[in-house]
Design an enzyme around this catalytic site. Structure first.
Site, PDB file in Angstrom:
ATOM      1  N   GLU A  12      -5.429 -11.231  -1.357  1.00  0.00           N
ATOM      2  CA  GLU A  12      -6.163 -11.120  -0.083  1.00  0.00           C
ATOM      3  C   GLU A  12      -7.670 -11.158  -0.304  1.00  0.00           C
ATOM      4  OE1 GLU A  12      -4.947  -7.785   2.325  1.00  0.00           O
ATOM      5  OE2 GLU A  12      -2.870  -7.902   1.671  1.00  0.00           O
ATOM      6  N   ASN A  35       2.215  -4.774  -3.372  1.00  0.00           N
ATOM      7  CA  ASN A  35       0.861  -5.264  -3.076  1.00  0.00           C
ATOM      8  C   ASN A  35      -0.048  -4.093  -2.709  1.00  0.00           C
ATOM      9  OD1 ASN A  35      -0.902  -7.586  -2.482  1.00  0.00           O
ATOM     10  ND2 ASN A  35      -0.756  -6.965  -0.331  1.00  0.00           N
ATOM     11  N   HIS A  88     -10.200  -7.059  -1.549  1.00  0.00           N
ATOM     12  CA  HIS A  88     -11.218  -7.088  -0.487  1.00  0.00           C
ATOM     13  C   HIS A  88     -12.473  -6.448  -1.089  1.00  0.00           C
ATOM     14  CE1 HIS A  88      -8.374  -8.290   2.575  1.00  0.00           C
ATOM     15  NE2 HIS A  88      -7.546  -7.343   2.154  1.00  0.00           N
ATOM     16  N   GLU A 109       0.807  -1.226   0.000  1.00  0.00           N
ATOM     17  CA  GLU A 109       0.000   0.000   0.000  1.00  0.00           C
ATOM     18  C   GLU A 109       0.841   1.278   0.000  1.00  0.00           C
ATOM     19  OE1 GLU A 109      -2.665  -0.573   3.302  1.00  0.00           O
ATOM     20  OE2 GLU A 109      -3.564  -2.350   2.395  1.00  0.00           O
ATOM     21  N   ASP A 143     -11.510 -11.444  -0.269  1.00  0.00           N
ATOM     22  CA  ASP A 143     -12.721 -11.811   0.455  1.00  0.00           C
ATOM     23  C   ASP A 143     -13.861 -10.970  -0.097  1.00  0.00           C
ATOM     24  OD1 ASP A 143     -12.195  -9.350   1.777  1.00  0.00           O
ATOM     25  OD2 ASP A 143     -11.477 -10.332   3.593  1.00  0.00           O
TER      26      ASP A 143
HETATM   27  C1  GLA Z   1      -4.670  -5.021   4.213  1.00  0.00           C
HETATM   28  C2  GLA Z   1      -3.385  -5.687   4.609  1.00  0.00           C
HETATM   29  C3  GLA Z   1      -3.592  -7.022   5.224  1.00  0.00           C
HETATM   30  C4  GLA Z   1      -4.729  -7.019   6.197  1.00  0.00           C
HETATM   31  C5  GLA Z   1      -5.959  -6.493   5.528  1.00  0.00           C
HETATM   32  C6  GLA Z   1      -7.157  -6.504   6.418  1.00  0.00           C
HETATM   33  O1  GLA Z   1      -5.184  -5.453   3.067  1.00  0.00           O
HETATM   34  O2  GLA Z   1      -2.504  -5.833   3.534  1.00  0.00           O
HETATM   35  O3  GLA Z   1      -2.425  -7.417   5.882  1.00  0.00           O
HETATM   36  O4  GLA Z   1      -4.396  -6.250   7.299  1.00  0.00           O
HETATM   37  O5  GLA Z   1      -5.706  -5.180   5.141  1.00  0.00           O
HETATM   38  O6  GLA Z   1      -7.064  -7.325   7.488  1.00  0.00           O
END
Ligand code: GLA
Length: 407
Positions: free
Chosen positions: A324, A260, A296, A219, A326
């Site tokens: 990641e 990422n 996400h 990020e 979800d």
């Molecule tokens: C971000 C981070 C992860 C995690 C998610 C939510 O995406 O990269 O490590 O903390 O948030 O849990």
């Protein structure tokens, strides 16, 4: 005579009905029969009968008719887990079985506590996935809690489990502005570069040869497409990113190094900014091997843009990974929202499978029992592919169907 015939006819009906009930229950709670899978129906039935006959204390491991999957070693529970589904059993054809044919890692973010305390969690993880990533255990606040002191105990649990179960480890994350140890805020700016260099070299060095890929920068770009204002940018300067990749490479030249981020599946300033950053790193000869797209979600991403975005990195010779994923749902979920969720999982996996440079599909956890979502998004939950009792959801079936296509 009449009575005997009657009894025989009735008992035939009874056996037929019992058979149907068992068959329907097998279809709903275990693996779905799969095209070309001649053994599945009888195996499912046998498995269901076996699991119904046993108390739900340990999961039943079912045979697989294709690639042999290593039997998950049960971690002895530190305390009794609360019961999962009374019909709990492992699938006959787990997701990981389909991964090699697609040249894809199929993974989940994992925490050491449930891994050690909940045998259902440990059994499903090793059975279904061929990659794990630490949900928190490698984040700064846990792995480097004091100046000069590294605590690898939590992350080591995960790495050892992965090794015992033939799984690959994706390291997450070396440089992030969140979940930092408190002491970092007090470091004088002119010492920050030395702190970060030591952090990266020590961790990547510790796991050299054991962690196959790292999220080096998490990020680092803001919504405006520019470098995010972080302690690293302020103290080290804009080249902290290239330095981080270079230090990681020196500590383990065989590891794949990733940038990422979230929301980059959308056409926006951030996704352009990430592309520009990564392209400029490559131009400077900085070792970077791929881009992680977190994913996400609350709704379906634009598939055409996502495919194009992945392709733009392929043109640079880079991999992309879903890191990641979800899909959170308003609570309580309904059959309609669960199907919508399944469609979103299916769509993202499909785009990944169609992109030759998409090399991993990782979800942020795998069971709703331990997801981060309800705590961070009150009113939402049910974001993963197994429910809180380890019963597979429509989303799981969608992933399985996509992975099994063309077999
Ligand atoms: C971000 C981070 C992860 C995690 C998610 C939510 O995406 O990269 O490590 O903390 O948030 O849990």
């Amino acid at each position: 005579m009449y009575n005997n015939h009657h009894v025989i006819r009735n008992s035939r009906w009874f056996i037929f009905l019992l058979w149907m009930i068992i068959w329907l229950s097998a279809c709903s709670t275990a693996d779905l029969p799969h095209e070309g899978d001649l053994t599945s129906f009888t195996s499912i039935l046998a498995a269901q009968l076996q699991s119904l006959a046993q108390p739900p204390t340990t999961p039943t491991l079912l045979p697989t008719s294709l690639t042999p999957i290593p039997t998950p070693t049960m971690v002895p529970p530190a305390s009794s887990p609360s019961p999962a589904s009374p019909h709990f059993s492992l699938t006959i054809h787990p997701l990981r079985q389909y991964a090699p044919a697609h040249n894809l890692y199929i993974g989940a973010a994992v925490s050491p506590k449930p891994l050690l305390e909940d045998p259902y969690y440990a059994a499903v993880l090793g059975h279904e996935y061929n990659l794990l990533t630490p949900e928190n255990a490698m984040k700064f606040e846990f792995i480097h809690p004091e100046p000069g002191f590294f605590d690898f105990t939590q992350a080591d649990v995960l790495v050892e489990y992965a090794e015992q179960h033939g799984m690959t480890v994706r390291g997450h994350t070396l440089v992030w502005h969140l979940q930092l140890a408190d002491w970092v805020e007090a470091v004088p700016c002119d010492q920050m570069e030395a702190v970060l260099k030591d952090h990266i070299e020590t961790i990547v060095g510790h796991y050299r040869g054991q962690v196959y890929a790292w999220d080096v920068i998490n990020e680092g770009i803001g919504d405006d497409g520019k470098l995010r204002d972080t302690i690293w940018l302020r103290c080290i300067g804009p080249d902290y990113i290239e330095k981080a990749f270079t230090w990681a490479y020196a500590a383990d030249p065989a590891a794949k190094l990733f940038y990422n981020d979230y929301d980059i599946e959308l056409e926006n300033q951030k996704s352009s900014g990430v592309y520009e950053l990564v392209a400029s790193l490559l131009q400077k000869g900085i070792p970077i091997h791929g881009v992680g797209i977190q994913m996400h979600l609350v709704e379906a991403p634009p598939a055409a843009y996502l495919a194009k975005y992945m392709g733009s990195f392929a043109d640079l010779g880079l991999e992309v990974q879903i890191t990641e994923m979800d899909v959170r749902l308003p609570e309580p979920p309904t059959s309609e929202t669960l199907i919508q969720q399944a469609d979103i999982y299916r769509l993202v996996l499909r785009v990944c499978l169609e992109a030759p440079n998409c090399t991993a599909f990782v979800t942020w956890g795998f069971t709703d029992r331990y997801s981060w979502v309800p705590e961070f998004f009150p009113g939402f939950g049910s974001a993963l592919v197994f429910d809180a009792d380890y019963v597979l959801k429509p989303a799981y079936i969608a992933l399985r169907e996509e992975l099994g296509k063309g077999e």
